[in-house]
Structure formats: structure tokens, C-alpha cells
Design a protein around this motif. Structure first.
Motif, mmCIF file in Angstrom:
data_model
loop_
_atom_site.group_PDB
_atom_site.id
_atom_site.type_symbol
_atom_site.label_atom_id
_atom_site.label_comp_id
_atom_site.label_asym_id
_atom_site.label_seq_id
_atom_site.Cartn_x
_atom_site.Cartn_y
_atom_site.Cartn_z
ATOM 1 N N MET A 1 27.923 98.052 24.277
ATOM 2 C CA MET A 1 26.978 98.391 23.211
ATOM 3 C C MET A 1 27.751 98.970 22.027
ATOM 4 O O MET A 1 28.906 99.379 22.159
ATOM 5 C CB MET A 1 25.965 99.421 23.711
ATOM 6 C CG MET A 1 26.560 100.780 24.000
ATOM 7 S SD MET A 1 25.426 101.915 24.828
ATOM 8 C CE MET A 1 25.536 101.282 26.502
ATOM 9 N N GLY A 2 27.092 99.009 20.881
ATOM 10 C CA GLY A 2 27.702 99.626 19.717
ATOM 11 C C GLY A 2 27.541 101.136 19.795
ATOM 12 O O GLY A 2 26.411 101.632 19.896
ATOM 13 N N VAL A 3 28.641 101.860 19.772
ATOM 14 C CA VAL A 3 28.555 103.314 19.901
ATOM 15 C C VAL A 3 29.697 103.995 19.159
ATOM 16 O O VAL A 3 30.832 103.523 19.151
ATOM 17 C CB VAL A 3 28.554 103.740 21.392
ATOM 18 C CG1 VAL A 3 29.844 103.311 22.086
ATOM 19 C CG2 VAL A 3 28.352 105.236 21.531
ATOM 20 N N LEU A 4 29.356 105.093 18.500
ATOM 21 C CA LEU A 4 30.335 105.963 17.855
ATOM 22 C C LEU A 4 30.260 107.313 18.568
ATOM 23 O O LEU A 4 29.178 107.872 18.728
ATOM 24 C CB LEU A 4 30.021 106.137 16.365
ATOM 25 C CG LEU A 4 30.875 107.169 15.605
ATOM 26 C CD1 LEU A 4 32.342 106.712 15.533
ATOM 27 C CD2 LEU A 4 30.324 107.383 14.195
ATOM 28 N N LEU A 5 31.404 107.825 18.991
ATOM 29 C CA LEU A 5 31.431 109.057 19.771
ATOM 30 C C LEU A 5 31.895 110.245 18.944
ATOM 31 O O LEU A 5 32.616 110.097 17.956
ATOM 32 C CB LEU A 5 32.368 108.898 20.978
ATOM 33 C CG LEU A 5 32.026 107.797 21.978
ATOM 34 C CD1 LEU A 5 33.052 107.773 23.101
ATOM 35 C CD2 LEU A 5 30.630 107.999 22.542
ATOM 36 N N TYR A 6 31.468 111.427 19.376
ATOM 37 C CA TYR A 6 31.934 112.663 18.749
ATOM 38 C C TYR A 6 32.053 113.753 19.806
ATOM 39 O O TYR A 6 31.445 113.689 20.882
ATOM 40 C CB TYR A 6 30.975 113.113 17.637
ATOM 41 C CG TYR A 6 29.608 113.546 18.117
ATOM 42 C CD1 TYR A 6 29.362 114.861 18.520
ATOM 43 C CD2 TYR A 6 28.546 112.639 18.167
ATOM 44 C CE1 TYR A 6 28.104 115.247 18.966
ATOM 45 C CE2 TYR A 6 27.288 113.028 18.607
ATOM 46 C CZ TYR A 6 27.072 114.333 19.002
ATOM 47 O OH TYR A 6 25.842 114.716 19.447
ATOM 48 N N LYS A 7 32.869 114.743 19.474
ATOM 49 C CA LYS A 7 33.000 115.930 20.319
ATOM 50 C C LYS A 7 32.430 117.118 19.547
ATOM 51 O O LYS A 7 32.834 117.370 18.413
ATOM 52 C CB LYS A 7 34.466 116.189 20.668
ATOM 53 C CG LYS A 7 35.098 115.116 21.538
ATOM 54 C CD LYS A 7 36.558 115.443 21.838
ATOM 55 C CE LYS A 7 37.194 114.365 22.711
ATOM 56 N NZ LYS A 7 38.628 114.660 22.995
ATOM 57 N N ALA A 8 31.494 117.800 20.154
ATOM 58 C CA ALA A 8 30.875 118.961 19.499
ATOM 59 C C ALA A 8 31.763 120.181 19.683
ATOM 60 O O ALA A 8 32.263 120.445 20.780
ATOM 61 C CB ALA A 8 29.492 119.211 20.078
ATOM 62 N N LEU A 9 31.961 120.940 18.583
ATOM 63 C CA LEU A 9 32.784 122.146 18.634
ATOM 64 C C LEU A 9 31.907 123.376 18.445
ATOM 65 O O LEU A 9 30.892 123.336 17.753
ATOM 66 C CB LEU A 9 33.854 122.105 17.540
ATOM 67 C CG LEU A 9 34.831 120.921 17.561
ATOM 68 C CD1 LEU A 9 35.820 121.061 16.420
ATOM 69 C CD2 LEU A 9 35.566 120.851 18.887
ATOM 70 N N GLY A 10 32.330 124.484 19.054
ATOM 71 C CA GLY A 10 31.639 125.751 18.848
ATOM 72 C C GLY A 10 30.181 125.680 19.254
ATOM 73 O O GLY A 10 29.844 125.355 20.391
#
Length: 234
Positions: A71-80
Motif C-alpha cells: 500500500m502507499g504509506v509514509l511513516l513518521y516517528k513521534a517525538l516527545g
């Protein structure tokens, strides 16, 4: 160069203030003191306010490849507290590991688009205004120092933007729901194709149009079912 000038003014001030070797030494000592102060102020201004420098902007555009082959996906890591996000992205399907956005002096924005996904990175740097500024302050090595990076992700409307934790949970969920997912998609596709043929009976006599209809229905059904699973991990 500015360090040498500062030292020279300091030495001359000492000589003309402490060692009375010429007439009018007090006047000269004041002039050299002023030069010393101005040189020191210039060093501080360069360090704090980038005196002698200007901002240069450069924008580069990259194709975005999905972090998933399903699938089309953009990932991120949440900080704080989760407000700040570090995005990890690929610019090619052959890229082994996703590349993270910088962790300092950056900002990121997402815009949904109907087109293919892509990324614009605008980098603003401090550069010397001319060769004299570079000659004076080059010793500090701050030429091309990054002021700010702007990451603008143009993400296709059918893509998902997920945290790495959400993506991991979704991956586990899909593994346990493979059979259910196929059944749901097949049911939705059958219902859609049947509905379209009933509305337009001529489709039944045209295999190519039926194939196109099935492909479009499959794509829409897959997105609909994925939306349901994605909602469970958010």
C-alpha cells in the motif's frame, strides 16, 4: 583574519598604553582600543547574528516511494509529546532503508494530492556576502551553515500517513486478517460489478470493459477494506 586583527589591536593597545614609546600614545591607545572593541563586536555579531553573511535558499524535488510494497504509506516517528514528528521516507523503491528528516532546524508539512507522491526539500543556508567577509570570518567555519530545512510532502490522497508503531500494528493485523480481507474485497467487487452491469447491461457483452470495471472495483474495495483496518490501529 578577524582573530589576527583582534590580536594585533590588543598588542598595539598594550604597547601604546603601557609602553610610552611615542608622543601622543594616549590617542593611539584609544584608537587601538576602539579597534579591539569593534573587532570583538564583529566576531560576536558574526556568531550570534551572522554578520557578514546572507541567506541562500535551495529547493530540491524528490519522488516518494512507499515504505510498503502492499500500500502507499509514509511513516513518521513521534517525538516527545507526539507534536514533533520525524518522517522517514524513500525516494526509490530500491532504497534499502528509509531516510529520516533532520532532527534539528527543520519543519515538515503534508499536502494531499491526486498526483504521484513527491517531496520538496528547501534548505536555507548562511553564506558569506562577499570574499572580504569570507576572508574575515572564514576561520570560524560557518560558511553554508544550515538556517532551516523545510520538508513539504505531497502525498497522494490514497496513501496512509502512519507512525512506525501504527505501521507495525497494522502489519500484524493484516497477517491475521488475510483470509477475511480477501473475502471482504471479493464480496465488494462482486457487488459493484453486478450493480454496474444491471445499470448498463451492455457491459456483459464487452469483456474488456468488464475487466476494466473489475480492476477499478478491486482497487476501490481494497482501499475501503484497508481503511477499516487502519482505523483500528490509530
Amino acid at each position: 583574519m578577524i582573530i589576527l586583527i583582534l590580536i594585533a589591536f590588543a598588542v598595539l593597545f598594550f604597547m601604546f598604553n603601557v609602553l610610552p614609546i611615542t608622543k601622543g600614545n594616549h590617542l593611539w591607545s584609544l584608537l587601538f582600543l576602539a579597534g579591539f572593541i569593534l573587532s570583538g563586536a564583529a566576531i560576536i555579531a558574526n556568531d550570534v547574528n551572522h554578520f557578514g553573511m546572507q541567506v541562500q535558499s535551495q529547493t530540491k524535488t524528490y519522488h516518494l516511494a512507499s515504505d510498503s510494497d502492499k500500500m502507499g504509506v509514509l511513516l513518521y516517528k513521534a517525538l516527545g509529546n507526539g507534536q514533533e514528528k520525524i518522517y522517514v521516507y524513500k525516494t526509490s523503491a530500491k532504497q534499502a532503508k528509509p531516510k529520516p528528516t533532520k532532527t534539528s532546524d527543520f519543519s515538515a508539512k503534508i499536502t494531499r494530492t491526486k498526483e504521484d507522491s513527491y517531496l520538496k526539500v528547501t534548505t536555507k543556508r548562511y553564506v558569506y556576502t562577499n570574499k572580504w567577509s569570507k576572508l574575515l570570518f572564514g576561520v570560524f567555519g560557518n560558511n553554508r551553515e544550515v538556517k532551516h530545512r523545510y520538508y513539504h510532502f505531497y502525498v497522494n490522497k490514497d496513501w496512509y500517513v502512519l507512525s512506525t508503531d501504527q505501521a507495525a500494528r497494522l502489519s500484524k493485523l493484516l497477517k491475521t486478517k488475510q483470509t477475511e480481507m480477501k473475502t471482504k474485497i471479493a464480496s465488494l467487487v462482486k457487488a459493484k460489478v453486478t450493480q454496474e452491469i444491471m445499470a448498463n447491461p451492455s457491459l456483459a457483452a464487452d469483456p474488456s470493459k468488464q475487466q476494466a470495471l473489475t480492476e477499478a472495483a478491486t482497487k476501490a474495495a481494497t482501499k475501503q477494506v484497508l481503511d477499516q483496518y487502519v482505523a483500528q490501529v490509530k
